[in-house]
Design an enzyme around this catalytic site. Structure first.
Site, mmCIF file in Angstrom:
data_model
loop_
_atom_site.group_PDB
_atom_site.id
_atom_site.type_symbol
_atom_site.label_atom_id
_atom_site.label_comp_id
_atom_site.label_asym_id
_atom_site.label_seq_id
_atom_site.Cartn_x
_atom_site.Cartn_y
_atom_site.Cartn_z
ATOM 1 N N CYS A 1 4.822 -11.406 9.772
ATOM 2 C CA CYS A 1 3.807 -11.677 8.741
ATOM 3 C C CYS A 1 3.764 -13.167 8.402
ATOM 4 O O CYS A 1 2.787 -13.646 7.852
ATOM 5 C CB CYS A 1 4.078 -10.840 7.506
ATOM 6 S SG CYS A 1 5.758 -10.993 6.894
ATOM 7 N N ASN B 1 7.938 -4.382 12.709
ATOM 8 C CA ASN B 1 8.139 -5.683 13.365
ATOM 9 C C ASN B 1 9.584 -6.181 13.268
ATOM 10 O O ASN B 1 10.090 -6.812 14.181
ATOM 11 C CB ASN B 1 7.138 -6.721 12.848
ATOM 12 C CG ASN B 1 7.222 -6.944 11.369
ATOM 13 O OD1 ASN B 1 7.647 -6.069 10.614
ATOM 14 N ND2 ASN B 1 6.829 -8.112 10.921
ATOM 15 N N GLU C 1 10.236 -10.303 -3.580
ATOM 16 C CA GLU C 1 11.553 -9.756 -3.300
ATOM 17 C C GLU C 1 12.496 -10.923 -3.050
ATOM 18 O O GLU C 1 12.094 -12.069 -3.164
ATOM 19 C CB GLU C 1 11.466 -8.791 -2.113
ATOM 20 C CG GLU C 1 10.536 -7.615 -2.467
ATOM 21 C CD GLU C 1 10.550 -6.458 -1.481
ATOM 22 O OE1 GLU C 1 11.024 -6.633 -0.346
ATOM 23 O OE2 GLU C 1 10.075 -5.376 -1.864
ATOM 24 N N GLU D 1 4.624 -6.145 0.029
ATOM 25 C CA GLU D 1 4.678 -7.309 0.923
ATOM 26 C C GLU D 1 3.723 -7.020 2.061
ATOM 27 O O GLU D 1 4.008 -6.177 2.907
ATOM 28 C CB GLU D 1 6.091 -7.486 1.481
ATOM 29 C CG GLU D 1 7.175 -7.687 0.451
ATOM 30 C CD GLU D 1 7.073 -9.014 -0.245
ATOM 31 O OE1 GLU D 1 6.515 -9.959 0.353
ATOM 32 O OE2 GLU D 1 7.520 -9.117 -1.393
HETATM 33 O O1 TXE Z 1 1.298 -0.732 9.578
HETATM 34 P P1 TXE Z 1 1.335 0.288 8.397
HETATM 35 P P2 TXE Z 1 0.840 -0.492 11.079
HETATM 36 C C1 TXE Z 1 -0.017 -5.363 9.741
HETATM 37 C C2 TXE Z 1 -0.466 -5.858 11.093
HETATM 38 C C3 TXE Z 1 -0.651 -4.604 11.850
HETATM 39 C C4 TXE Z 1 -1.214 -3.714 10.771
HETATM 40 C C5 TXE Z 1 -1.058 -2.242 11.004
HETATM 41 O O2 TXE Z 1 -1.696 -6.524 10.976
HETATM 42 O O3 TXE Z 1 -1.517 -4.738 12.917
HETATM 43 O O4 TXE Z 1 -0.514 -4.065 9.618
HETATM 44 O O5 TXE Z 1 0.267 -1.927 11.392
HETATM 45 C C6 TXE Z 1 3.888 3.563 6.494
HETATM 46 N N1 TXE Z 1 1.592 6.075 2.668
HETATM 47 N N2 TXE Z 1 1.437 -5.333 9.578
HETATM 48 O O6 TXE Z 1 -0.265 0.490 11.223
HETATM 49 O O7 TXE Z 1 0.539 1.498 8.726
HETATM 50 C C7 TXE Z 1 4.165 3.555 7.980
HETATM 51 O O8 TXE Z 1 4.654 4.797 8.406
HETATM 52 C C8 TXE Z 1 2.837 5.616 2.760
HETATM 53 C C9 TXE Z 1 1.966 -6.369 8.780
HETATM 54 O O9 TXE Z 1 2.029 -0.193 11.855
HETATM 55 O O10 TXE Z 1 1.050 -0.464 7.170
HETATM 56 C C10 TXE Z 1 5.177 2.434 8.097
HETATM 57 O O11 TXE Z 1 6.469 2.912 7.732
HETATM 58 N N3 TXE Z 1 3.308 4.974 3.839
HETATM 59 C C11 TXE Z 1 3.352 -6.151 8.458
HETATM 60 C C12 TXE Z 1 4.698 1.443 7.046
HETATM 61 O O12 TXE Z 1 3.861 2.191 6.165
HETATM 62 C C13 TXE Z 1 2.469 4.779 4.869
HETATM 63 C C14 TXE Z 1 4.231 -5.383 9.312
HETATM 64 C C15 TXE Z 1 3.888 0.264 7.611
HETATM 65 O O13 TXE Z 1 2.858 0.764 8.427
HETATM 66 C C16 TXE Z 1 1.140 5.229 4.827
HETATM 67 C C17 TXE Z 1 3.555 -4.346 10.029
HETATM 68 C C18 TXE Z 1 0.718 5.903 3.662
HETATM 69 N N4 TXE Z 1 -0.539 6.371 3.514
HETATM 70 C C19 TXE Z 1 2.196 -4.376 10.164
HETATM 71 N N5 TXE Z 1 0.538 4.880 5.984
HETATM 72 C C20 TXE Z 1 4.061 -7.194 7.638
HETATM 73 N N6 TXE Z 1 3.553 -7.514 6.459
HETATM 74 O O14 TXE Z 1 5.091 -7.687 8.040
HETATM 75 C C21 TXE Z 1 1.454 4.230 6.733
HETATM 76 N N7 TXE Z 1 2.632 4.174 6.062
#
Ligand code: TXE
Length: 480
Positions: free
Chosen positions: A282, A150, A461, A248
């Protein structure tokens, strides 16, 4: 078609697998570059490079390390327009927003921690005539950072800047959904002469290279921003290895509007809080609670404000609302609109995919959407949608407002809109969130602790909290 490269030991190199993922431009739906699909051999190479770089980097005088990071911040600032355009193309966000927020913060993060590390000190505890303790704070070693889509470069630098400033070496994984600015950043690191191996950037799938980073025994700490479900998985892997973890995660943030607020400003700011970055922050306020005596007036003004938001090509400077990050995410957001209607909600505006003309006709655009008539308990009001969808609900008393606000599993941020100072202070104490904004939203001071409670994460953080996370305290006790 451009194939991005990993950044390992100061070099830009192709992944060992020779495989790539498609990188799609969300405003057009077209593949426009290739993302390295990294795997264990790339990680081993990065860990070896980081290990070799650690002694010199951690022993470098603080001032020298700080100067290098300031040079890096300056170079990012000089490239900020180019980075903003790249971010708008890669993520779908409006370029004007990317310039003001993403690009600005990328260099500001690095500059902030380059300076902060020179001011960071540790405690000493005197024991009267018996002795004295002092705390040493050494870098942790090799740390892993995993960031989301994001705010691609903004959150990427938010983690690597304090880690590097504190003397750690870093293996960083940007989101595979938005890899471009991390790739451009690796070129900037080369230009400014960041020592080899100090920062290594591995692109690829979360479940593969992300998971491998978390599992690697020589990576001692993980800083993660992303979804709550991923955070849970990460914690399950890292906790038995006794790694330091900073998580986070998501939010389902309430906005509390009282009858005594500054009405015009509140309407504008509450709309900004709900829909900035297409609601993909978020911190966005997606549950809006309004004191009943002004509910109808607020609803009318708010919907009118939301309908003024200009949807368009992210690369057009006049666009306020760009595309959602991916087709899958757009479908998820639209499915929540459908769910809200099934749960008995009434659509006040939006609710549909918007088809634009010209180059963006296949883009993932969703109208800013406002829904009313739903209870706190329904899934629409409990689950993180992470898109341009918010709900409106009236309340009668301060107690009810607090109960509604606290009534989900999340606890990241909230905002309160009222001119009653006493109420604002009292509610701030009662609201179960990591961040409470009073008559403001997303007003940030980088020295403050940033993070959430409950399912919104673990740890903080920002400022000294980040420098503490990326260092290991050691107590030295001396008897006189
Ligand atoms: O996030 P992911 P996604 C929320 C929001 C969104 C949902 C899913 O609701 O719809 O999460 O989004 C890495 N081990 N937020 O699927 O999967 C991945 O490659 C290690 C909130 O895109 O959590 C990426 O670099 N790493 C949020 C990072 O984790 C892993 C912002 C985040 O991806 C992994 C984004 C694993 N097993 C989405 N699986 C906020 N808090 O701002 C994935 N990743």
């Amino acid at each position: 078609m451009e194939a991005l490269l990993n950044y390992i030991d100061g070099e830009l190199i192709a992944p060992a697998s020779g495989e790539y993922l498609d990188n799609i431009e969300p405003a057009t739906g077209e593949v426009y570059s290739k993302i390295p699909l990294s795997s264990e051999p790339d990680l081993e190479q990065a860990v070896a490079a980081a290990e070799a770089a650690f002694p010199a980097w951690s022993a470098m005088p603080q001032e020298q390390r700080s100067r290098l990071l300031i040079k890096l911040a300056d170079a990012v600032e000089a490239a900020s327009d180019q980075l903003a355009i790249a971010e708008a193309r890669d993520n779908g966000k409006a370029v004007t927003f990317a310039k003001a927020v993403d690009s600005y913060r990328a260099s500001a993060n690095i500059r902030f921690f380059a300076n902060a590390c020179t001011q960071f000190s540790s405690e000493s505890h005197g024991m009267g005539d018996v002795g004295v303790n002092y705390t040493l704070r050494d870098p942790v070693g090799i740390v892993g950072t995993i960031s989301p889509w994001n705010f691609p470069l903004y959150l990427f630098t938010w983690k690597i800047a304090p880690a590097l400033a504190a003397g750690n070496v870093v293996i960083a994984k940007p989101s595979e959904v938005t890899p471009m600015t991390a790739y451009l950043f690796s070129q900037i690191c080369q230009q400014v002469g960041l020592p080899k191996g100090v920062l290594n950037i591995l692109h690829g799938a979360g479940a593969q290279i992300g998971q491998a980073i978390v599992e690697h025994p020589r990576i001692k700490a993980i800083s993660f921003t992303g979804g709550t479900a991923t955070g849970k998985k990460l914690a399950a892997t890292a906790a038995p290895m006794f790694k330091k973890l900073s998580l986070e995660l998501g939010g389902k943030n309430p906005t509390l509007v009282f009858a005594d607020c500054d009405f015009e400003t509140t309407v504008k700011e509450v709309a900004r809080a709900a829909f900035s970055n297409q609601g993909q922050i978020c911190l966005c306020g997606s549950r809006i609670y309004v004191e009943r005596s002004i509910y109808d007036r607020f609803k009318e003004a708010f919907v009118a404000e939301v309908e003024r938001i200009k949807i368009g090509d992210p690369l057009d400077e006049s666009t306020q609302h760009g595309a959602l990050v991916s087709e899958a995410h757009m479908n998820k957001v639209l499915s929540y609109v459908q769910l809200a209607l099934e749960e008995g909600g009434t659509l006040l505006t939006g609710g549909k995919r918007r088809i634009l003309e010209g180059r963006c006709e296949q883009g993932y655009f969703v109208e800013p959407t406002v829904i009313e008539g739903l209870s706190l308990q329904c899934r629409t009001n409990q689950e993180e949608i992470f898109g341009p969808v918010c709900t409106l609900q009236p309340f009668d008393t301060d107690e009810e407002a607090v109960a509604l606000a606290n009534g989900t599993d999340y606890g990241l941020a909230t905002s309160v809109w009222s001119s009653n100072v006493q109420r604002c202070h009292k509610l701030s104490k009662q609201l179960q969130f990591g961040i409470v904004w009073i008559n403001s939203w997303l007003l940030r001071d980088l020295r403050t602790p940033f993070g959430g409670v409950k399912a919104s994460g673990v740890g903080r953080e920002g400022g000294e909290e980040a420098l503490r996370f990326f260092t290991e305290p050691k107590n030295v006790c001396i008897k006189y």
